[in-house]
Design an enzyme around this catalytic site. Structure first.
Site, PDB file in Angstrom:
ATOM      1  N   TRP A   1      88.751  25.423  52.099  1.00  0.00           N
ATOM      2  CA  TRP A   1      89.024  23.922  51.821  1.00  0.00           C
ATOM      3  C   TRP A   1      87.502  23.407  51.111  1.00  0.00           C
ATOM      4  O   TRP A   1      86.972  22.512  51.401  1.00  0.00           O
ATOM      5  CB  TRP A   1      89.157  22.855  52.921  1.00  0.00           C
ATOM      6  CG  TRP A   1      90.548  23.022  53.599  1.00  0.00           C
ATOM      7  CD1 TRP A   1      91.412  24.222  53.620  1.00  0.00           C
ATOM      8  CD2 TRP A   1      91.186  22.146  54.057  1.00  0.00           C
ATOM      9  NE1 TRP A   1      92.498  24.006  54.101  1.00  0.00           N
ATOM     10  CE2 TRP A   1      92.423  22.723  54.753  1.00  0.00           C
ATOM     11  CE3 TRP A   1      90.871  20.903  54.636  1.00  0.00           C
ATOM     12  CZ2 TRP A   1      93.504  21.996  55.451  1.00  0.00           C
ATOM     13  CZ3 TRP A   1      91.839  19.944  55.257  1.00  0.00           C
ATOM     14  CH2 TRP A   1      93.132  20.520  55.873  1.00  0.00           C
TER      15      TRP A   1
ATOM     16  N   TYR B   1      97.815  35.047  45.673  1.00  0.00           N
ATOM     17  CA  TYR B   1      96.298  34.923  45.873  1.00  0.00           C
ATOM     18  C   TYR B   1      95.729  35.507  47.283  1.00  0.00           C
ATOM     19  O   TYR B   1      94.787  36.181  47.381  1.00  0.00           O
ATOM     20  CB  TYR B   1      95.847  33.383  45.814  1.00  0.00           C
ATOM     21  CG  TYR B   1      94.496  32.648  46.286  1.00  0.00           C
ATOM     22  CD1 TYR B   1      93.527  33.150  45.291  1.00  0.00           C
ATOM     23  CD2 TYR B   1      94.490  32.242  47.693  1.00  0.00           C
ATOM     24  CE1 TYR B   1      92.158  32.675  45.781  1.00  0.00           C
ATOM     25  CE2 TYR B   1      93.139  32.068  47.857  1.00  0.00           C
ATOM     26  CZ  TYR B   1      91.849  32.160  46.991  1.00  0.00           C
ATOM     27  OH  TYR B   1      90.845  31.791  47.654  1.00  0.00           O
TER      28      TYR B   1
ATOM     29  N   THR C   1      91.226  31.751  41.428  1.00  0.00           N
ATOM     30  CA  THR C   1      91.473  30.718  42.555  1.00  0.00           C
ATOM     31  C   THR C   1      92.694  29.631  42.216  1.00  0.00           C
ATOM     32  O   THR C   1      93.087  28.815  42.849  1.00  0.00           O
ATOM     33  CB  THR C   1      90.320  29.821  42.854  1.00  0.00           C
ATOM     34  OG1 THR C   1      89.545  29.404  41.697  1.00  0.00           O
ATOM     35  CG2 THR C   1      89.200  30.516  43.459  1.00  0.00           C
TER      36      THR C   1
ATOM     37  N   LYS D   1      93.162  38.518  47.903  1.00  0.00           N
ATOM     38  CA  LYS D   1      91.869  38.277  48.793  1.00  0.00           C
ATOM     39  C   LYS D   1      91.923  39.252  49.881  1.00  0.00           C
ATOM     40  O   LYS D   1      90.637  39.886  50.134  1.00  0.00           O
ATOM     41  CB  LYS D   1      91.849  37.042  49.150  1.00  0.00           C
ATOM     42  CG  LYS D   1      91.470  35.835  48.118  1.00  0.00           C
ATOM     43  CD  LYS D   1      90.468  36.115  47.338  1.00  0.00           C
ATOM     44  CE  LYS D   1      89.162  35.475  47.963  1.00  0.00           C
ATOM     45  NZ  LYS D   1      87.774  35.726  47.044  1.00  0.00           N
TER      46      LYS D   1
ATOM     47  N   ALA E   1      86.005  34.718  41.524  1.00  0.00           N
ATOM     48  CA  ALA E   1      87.638  34.702  42.082  1.00  0.00           C
ATOM     49  C   ALA E   1      88.493  34.223  41.208  1.00  0.00           C
ATOM     50  O   ALA E   1      88.063  33.371  40.513  1.00  0.00           O
ATOM     51  CB  ALA E   1      87.635  34.159  43.466  1.00  0.00           C
TER      52      ALA E   1
END
Ligand code: NAP
Length: 304
Positions: free
Chosen positions: A167, A141, A72, A145, A70
């Site tokens: 998290w 982001y 991130t 996603k 990903a």
């Protein structure tokens, strides 16, 4: 097969799958793990070739590809157009290519997504969020996603497992736990946001959960998997101080408005484990226990 094997989650997946007997793994498991330097997921032809090569010499049992890759850097994606383009390529487009490649060779896909795709509940209600709750991604982001999820469902309707988590912290790479440990040494007191609520998740626990899902016969679906219970960033920072043997009173609560960041963060992203349980899977351990376990396994987390 694990894609994005060098990231925080990818590292824990590979460590567990590569250890016979870990996570209930039979010693016959064969694992192909590719880091970004070995497979760039934005290179569609390379993705198809890698998946075909993997299935050209099939091992026993089911073929499952876990996508832990990903983009991130959520704040960078808001401020840097090149980063935004990369976020879209890695998080939105590549999952669709991976899913199509899985369809071609008859593999299942475990695709990891995020709490950021979810929106607030109607009427300001606050309860743990289910996969069917409204999506309302804010920021590059989050939108990338959600688009990735949609492409996976479209390309592999009967053989996808989309797992939203939240998290994350792990032994590899920067994360909130490590940052708090560093700041505990650099500052007498620190202000940490206390009006964002979520479920801290140790990558080791998530890796165990994803492996259990991959081994299960659970039907294609979107599920939530995160550390049990909920806290705020302030609560997590205090717990890090406790693990360090430092005084948690040195961590003071503040609100999001006094800590502006380029990418918006959800105020409420506590994830329900009902969809996980309904697949017959063991929920991830409570977040506070998980932090203690993570620190025991990776004491370097507390070095900052
Ligand atoms: N971190 C969180 O708090 C959080 C929360 C909710 C959901 N998630 C999701 O959980 C999953 C795992 O996250 P993580 O924390 O393990 O992220 P991470 O540590 O940033 O790992 C992501 C990996 O993907 C790799 N990657 C980036 N671009 C790639 C490309 N073009 N081709 C191949 N690999 C590429 C990265 O390589 P480089 O390092 O070389 O760029 C890195 O190894 C992601 O789907 C993420 O969206 C994370």
């Amino acid at each position: 097969m694990v894609i994005g094997a060098g990231g925080a989650l990818g590292t824990d997946l590979v460590a567990r799958l590569g250890t016979p007997g870990a996570s209930g793994a039979p010693p016959t498991d064969s694992v192909t793990a590719l880091t970004r330097s070995e497979l760039d997921v934005t290179d569609a032809e390379a993705v198809r070739a890698a998946v075909r090569a993997w299935r050209a010499a099939p091992g026993e049992g089911a073929a499952v590809l876990v996508n832990a890759s990903a983009f991130t850097a959520v704040d960078l994606a808001e401020t840097d157009p090149d980063a935004a383009a990369r976020a879209w390529a890695v998080n939105a487009e590549a999952p669709g290519v991976l899913a199509a490649a899985c369809a071609e060779v008859g593999a299942r896909l475990v695709h990891v997504s995020t709490d950021y795709v979810l929106g607030p509940l109607p009427g300001g209600e606050r309860r743990p969020l289910e996969p069917g709750d409204p999506t309302a991604p804010e920021g590059v982001y989050a939108r990338s996603k959600l688009a990735g999820e949609e492409r996976v469902r479209a390309a592999l309707p009967d053989a996808h497992h989309i797992v939203r988590t939240a998290w994350l912290y792990g032994a590899t790479g920067p994360n909130f736990v490590r940052t708090m440990a560093r700041l505990s040494r650099e500052r007498d007191v620190l202000d940490v946001v206390d009006d964002q609520h979520g479920s801290p998740t140790w990558t080791g626990d998530l890796a165990d959960g994803l492996i259990a899902l991959a081994r299960s016969s659970a039907p294609a679906s979107t599920r939530h998997a995160a550390g049990g219970g909920a806290t705020t960033w302030w609560g997590l920072a205090r717990a890090v101080f406790e693990e360090l043997g430092a005084d948690p009173e040195r961590v003071r609560p503040c609100d999001t408005a006094s800590f502006p960041r380029p990418a918006p963060r959800p105020a409420w992203s506590v994830l329900s484990d009902a969809s996980w349980r309904s697949a017959g899977l063991e929920p991830l351990p409570p977040w506070r226990d998980a932090l203690r376990t993570a620190v025991r396994h990776h004491p370097a987390l507390l070095l900052g």
